[in-house]
Design a protein around this motif. Structure first.
Motif, short mmCIF file in Angstrom:
data_model
loop_
_atom_site.label_atom_id
_atom_site.label_comp_id
_atom_site.label_asym_id
_atom_site.label_seq_id
_atom_site.Cartn_x
_atom_site.Cartn_y
_atom_site.Cartn_z
N UNK A 45 1.66 2.96 -10.73
CA UNK A 45 0.79 3.58 -11.73
C UNK A 45 0.04 4.76 -11.16
N UNK A 46 -0.43 4.61 -9.92
CA UNK A 46 -1.16 5.69 -9.27
C UNK A 46 -0.24 6.88 -8.99
N UNK A 47 0.98 6.58 -8.58
CA UNK A 47 1.96 7.64 -8.31
C UNK A 47 2.25 8.42 -9.59
N UNK A 48 2.42 7.70 -10.70
CA UNK A 48 2.68 8.36 -11.98
C UNK A 48 1.49 9.21 -12.40
N UNK A 49 0.28 8.67 -12.27
CA UNK A 49 -0.91 9.37 -12.72
C UNK A 49 -1.12 10.67 -11.94
N UNK A 50 -1.01 10.61 -10.63
CA UNK A 50 -1.20 11.82 -9.83
C UNK A 50 -0.05 12.81 -10.03
N UNK A 51 1.15 12.30 -10.24
CA UNK A 51 2.27 13.19 -10.53
C UNK A 51 2.10 13.90 -11.86
N UNK A 52 1.62 13.15 -12.85
CA UNK A 52 1.39 13.74 -14.17
C UNK A 52 0.26 14.77 -14.10
N UNK A 53 -0.77 14.49 -13.34
CA UNK A 53 -1.89 15.42 -13.19
C UNK A 53 -1.43 16.71 -12.51
N UNK A 54 -0.59 16.58 -11.50
CA UNK A 54 -0.06 17.76 -10.83
C UNK A 54 0.78 18.60 -11.80
N UNK A 55 1.66 17.93 -12.56
CA UNK A 55 2.53 18.64 -13.51
C UNK A 55 1.70 19.33 -14.59
N UNK A 56 0.64 18.68 -15.02
CA UNK A 56 -0.24 19.23 -16.05
C UNK A 56 -0.91 20.52 -15.55
N UNK A 57 -1.36 20.50 -14.30
CA UNK A 57 -1.98 21.69 -13.72
C UNK A 57 -0.98 22.83 -13.56
N UNK A 58 0.24 22.49 -13.14
CA UNK A 58 1.27 23.51 -12.96
C UNK A 58 1.64 24.15 -14.29
N UNK A 59 1.70 23.36 -15.35
CA UNK A 59 2.01 23.90 -16.66
C UNK A 59 0.91 24.85 -17.12
N UNK A 60 -0.34 24.49 -16.85
CA UNK A 60 -1.46 25.35 -17.23
C UNK A 60 -1.42 26.67 -16.46
N UNK A 61 -0.98 26.62 -15.21
CA UNK A 61 -0.86 27.85 -14.42
C UNK A 61 0.13 28.81 -15.08
N UNK A 62 1.23 28.25 -15.61
CA UNK A 62 2.22 29.08 -16.28
C UNK A 62 1.63 29.72 -17.53
N UNK A 63 0.85 28.95 -18.27
CA UNK A 63 0.22 29.48 -19.47
C UNK A 63 -0.77 30.59 -19.10
#
Length: 204
Positions: A45-63
């Motif tokens: 669960x922790x791996x998923x949460x931190x992975x999702x948080x990283x992906x979310x930040x990367x997507x915002x960088x693209x925006x």
């Protein structure tokens, strides 16, 4: 990313339907920008949460990068760069006042003129020329040709963004839908919606 922006981004992330149930089992450490197990989240669960948080930040960088690119000034070589389109001015034949970016035009005049231009389905010329009371289309821009000159590709991109966002109740709903698709593995749909959101926001 500034701390305040990161905090706002994190709050939006934690409200996602896929993430909210996990947050109560985790604690966030701002010094390392990561989540840690608080009570029973578990390694997966922790791996998923931190992975999702990283992906979310990367997507915002693209925006953010897309919006910044739309706002960057014209360069010294008379090249106007708007998103992925490159509009090369030939022999300085276009007056400076004609070089309004499409998103800046929509800010002042709305999107209806662009919709009208694209409704002329028989006309596929490279450039759309806007006068005070009429439109024209051309593949070769001439001196003092119209009041504003826009590459068709960029006009299409803006109108398409309006249509995509218009499928949802609000801009925020469109953004949430795109962000949710990131975590569902539907990257193509997610990028289409989030890019539309970025383009739409640049016109506000």
């Amino acid at each position: 990313m500034p701390i305040q922006d990161l905090q706002r981004l994190r709050l939006a992330f934690e409200q996602l339907s896929e993430i909210a149930p996990l947050i109560k089992h985790a604690t966030y450490a701002k010094d390392v920008n990561k989540y840690f197990d608080k009570n029973g989240l578990g390694e997966k669960g922790l791996f998923f949460l931190n992975g999702a948080w990283w992906a979310y930040q990367e997507q915002q960088k693209k925006i953010d990068a897309a919006i910044e690119y739309l706002y960057q000034p014209s360069n010294e070589n008379n090249d106007v760069k708007i998103d992925n389109a490159r509009f090369v001015l030939e022999n300085g034949c276009i007056e400076d006042e004609q070089l309004m970016k499409p998103n800046e035009y929509v800010k002042q005049y709305g999107v209806d003129t662009f919709r009208l231009a694209l409704s002329c389905s028989m006309n596929k010329k490279k450039y759309i020329i806007v006068y005070d009371d009429e439109l024209d289309f051309t593949d070769v821009v001439k001196p003092r040709h119209g009041k504003f000159v826009f590459p068709r590709k960029d006009v299409e991109r803006i109108v398409q963004a309006w249509d995509v966002v218009g499928q949802y109740k609000s801009l925020d709903e469109a953004r949430k839908q795109g962000q949710g698709l990131v975590f569902s593995g539907r990257d193509g749909d997610a990028h289409r919606i989030l890019n539309a959101v970025a383009t739409y926001e640049s016109c506000l």
